[in-house]
Write a protein that holds these residues in place. Structure first.
Motif, PDB file in Angstrom:
ATOM      1  N   SER A 160       0.830  -1.193   0.000  1.00 40.30           N
ATOM      2  CA  SER A 160       0.000   0.000   0.000  1.00 40.30           C
ATOM      3  C   SER A 160       0.870   1.251   0.000  1.00 40.30           C
ATOM      4  N   LEU A 161       0.330   2.352  -0.542  1.00 38.82           N
ATOM      5  CA  LEU A 161       1.043   3.622  -0.620  1.00 38.82           C
ATOM      6  C   LEU A 161       0.131   4.717  -0.078  1.00 38.82           C
ATOM      7  N   LYS A 162       0.507   5.293   1.063  1.00 40.70           N
ATOM      8  CA  LYS A 162      -0.264   6.350   1.693  1.00 40.70           C
ATOM      9  C   LYS A 162       0.192   7.690   1.148  1.00 40.70           C
ATOM     10  N   LEU A 163      -0.731   8.442   0.539  1.00 42.46           N
ATOM     11  CA  LEU A 163      -0.445   9.766   0.017  1.00 42.46           C
ATOM     12  C   LEU A 163      -1.102  10.801   0.924  1.00 42.46           C
ATOM     13  N   SER A 164      -1.248  12.031   0.442  1.00 42.55           N
ATOM     14  CA  SER A 164      -1.746  13.092   1.313  1.00 42.55           C
ATOM     15  C   SER A 164      -3.189  12.867   1.743  1.00 42.55           C
ATOM     16  N   VAL A 165      -4.061  12.412   0.827  1.00 39.21           N
ATOM     17  CA  VAL A 165      -5.468  12.229   1.194  1.00 39.21           C
ATOM     18  C   VAL A 165      -6.003  10.841   0.856  1.00 39.21           C
ATOM     19  N   VAL A 166      -5.331  10.091  -0.006  1.00 44.80           N
ATOM     20  CA  VAL A 166      -5.809   8.748  -0.342  1.00 44.80           C
ATOM     21  C   VAL A 166      -4.691   7.730  -0.177  1.00 44.80           C
ATOM     22  N   THR A 167      -5.082   6.463  -0.142  1.00 47.39           N
ATOM     23  CA  THR A 167      -4.123   5.365  -0.073  1.00 47.39           C
ATOM     24  C   THR A 167      -4.350   4.417  -1.245  1.00 47.39           C
ATOM     25  N   PHE A 168      -3.272   4.102  -1.986  1.00 43.56           N
ATOM     26  CA  PHE A 168      -3.341   3.096  -3.036  1.00 43.56           C
ATOM     27  C   PHE A 168      -3.051   1.737  -2.380  1.00 43.56           C
ATOM     28  N   VAL A 169      -4.076   0.904  -2.302  1.00 43.61           N
ATOM     29  CA  VAL A 169      -3.992  -0.354  -1.567  1.00 43.61           C
ATOM     30  C   VAL A 169      -2.955  -1.293  -2.169  1.00 43.61           C
ATOM     31  N   ASP A 170      -2.950  -1.402  -3.487  1.00 45.40           N
ATOM     32  CA  ASP A 170      -1.997  -2.277  -4.180  1.00 45.40           C
ATOM     33  C   ASP A 170      -1.167  -1.442  -5.150  1.00 45.40           C
ATOM     34  N   ALA A 171      -0.392  -0.517  -4.584  1.00 42.55           N
ATOM     35  CA  ALA A 171       0.361   0.445  -5.392  1.00 42.55           C
ATOM     36  C   ALA A 171       1.350  -0.228  -6.325  1.00 42.55           C
TER      37      ALA A 171
END
Length: 352
Positions: A2-13
């Motif tokens: 997962s990749l946590k960004l400023s407002v969303v998270t990409f679960v399977d980045a």
């Protein structure tokens, strides 16, 4: 992963990034990557393919907001175009649209880089020719809106037929050219081949990918008929820049989502004329964007590139070096300085 960004998270980045790299590979002539929400702030991989944009249609849901990176197939001049499409289904409420609008910058940082961002509100007219038309810098809008269904169906069919005819003509032309090249090679095998110029043009400190295209886009922005808009350059490696986005309408509000915290970017921004001034003249501002997460060492290295960047994005009335995206009053600050000074202005804004 997962990749946590400023407002969303990409679960399977990692899966999304692998699909993006495949679509954006220089050898690839078309395809897409589609992602969707698995929760209000979590985004997950949905699908990817090398098929044309039309194959996305069955995957777009009326009650969802989805994002697609689409590589449009080469046009008659052989130019590919990468676009980021925000799909807003007709059953998505206005409140939901407003909430999700804050997510676009994070999505663009993963599904990029692209030449332009589009918004699709309907499946009518969702085909490559229409998308290429909307993606053109001179397009009056970057939004695909509902049209008369019968008219659109006829237009779509005509487009398909025209595309098929163009494809066959292109295949015949390529076949003839290959035959002529083979014949010429047999007759002149002793002659050395002419060198083929690379896609990046080397300046004094940096190289620019497709420099002539970038200069053409800048010329369109600086045309006297263009009242506002911007051109954005970003790095593809440590000393090579490329066109990230261009828009012949809009201003600071539309530019802000493109500025990334961990990037050095260069912008030529045209501000609308002030209607309260005696002479209504657009003002052109060069922005040297240093994201707040860019290290001091990186900032120092990139200062050597500033001269080349300004040479590409010229001419302009002022220079600005903001370091934080909390610059919604940037328009008013720049306007005040430009109206007082007719020569180049250099100043740094920092609200941190």
């Amino acid at each position: 992963m997962s990749l946590k960004l400023s407002v969303v998270t990409f679960v399977d980045a990692d899966k999304v990034q692998a699909a993006v790299n495949e679509v954006l590979h220089s050898s690839n002539n078309g395809g897409y990557v589609l992602v969707r929400y698995s929760s209000p702030t979590n985004i997950t991989f949905q699908s990817s393919s090398k098929e044309p944009a039309e194959s996305l249609l069955p995957l777009l849901q009326d009650n969802e907001i989805q994002y697609a990176l689409v590589r449009l197939r080469p046009d008659e001049e052989g130019v590919k175009k990468d676009v980021l499409i925000t799909w807003v289904g007709p059953k998505v409420g206005k409140i939901e649209r407003g909430k999700k609008s804050e997510h676009l910058a994070d999505v663009q940082s993963v599904l990029g880089p692209t030449h332009v961002q589009l918004t699709a509100l309907t499946k009518q007219g969702f085909h490559e020719n229409k998308l290429r038309e909307l993606a053109h810098p001179a397009s009056g809008t970057h939004v695909l809106k509902p049209a008369d269904e019968e008219t659109d169906r006829a237009t779509f069919q005509a487009t398909i037929e025209a595309d098929e005819k163009s494809r066959k003509e292109k295949e015949e032309r390529i076949k003839r050219e290959n035959e002529e090249k083979a014949k010429a090679h047999q007759q002149q095998s002793s002659q050395p081949k002419s060198p083929v110029a690379g896609p990046a043009v080397k300046l004094s400190a940096i190289s620019c990918v497709e420099l002539e295209h970038v200069q053409s886009v800048v010329a369109q922005l600086l045309h006297k008929s263009t009242l506002s808009g911007f051109v954005v350059l970003r790095y593809v490696n440590k000393d090579t820049v490329t066109l990230q986005a261009s828009q012949l309408t809009g201003g600071v509000a539309e530019l802000l989502p493109l500025l990334e915290d961990n990037q050095v970017q260069y912008v030529l921004l045209r501000l609308k004329p002030n209607p309260h001034q005696a002479t209504e003249v657009s003002k052109d501002v060069f922005i040297n964007w240093m994201g707040p997460k860019v290290s001091k060492i990186e900032q120092g290295k990139k200062t050597e590139h500033l001269g080349d960047a300004k040479e590409i994005l010229k001419p302009h009335h002022a220079q600005v070096s903001p370091t934080d995206t909390t610059i919604y009053n940037l328009y008013f600050v720049i306007s005040s300085f430009v109206l007082i000074n007719s020569f180049l202005l250099c100043f740094v804004l920092s609200f941190r």
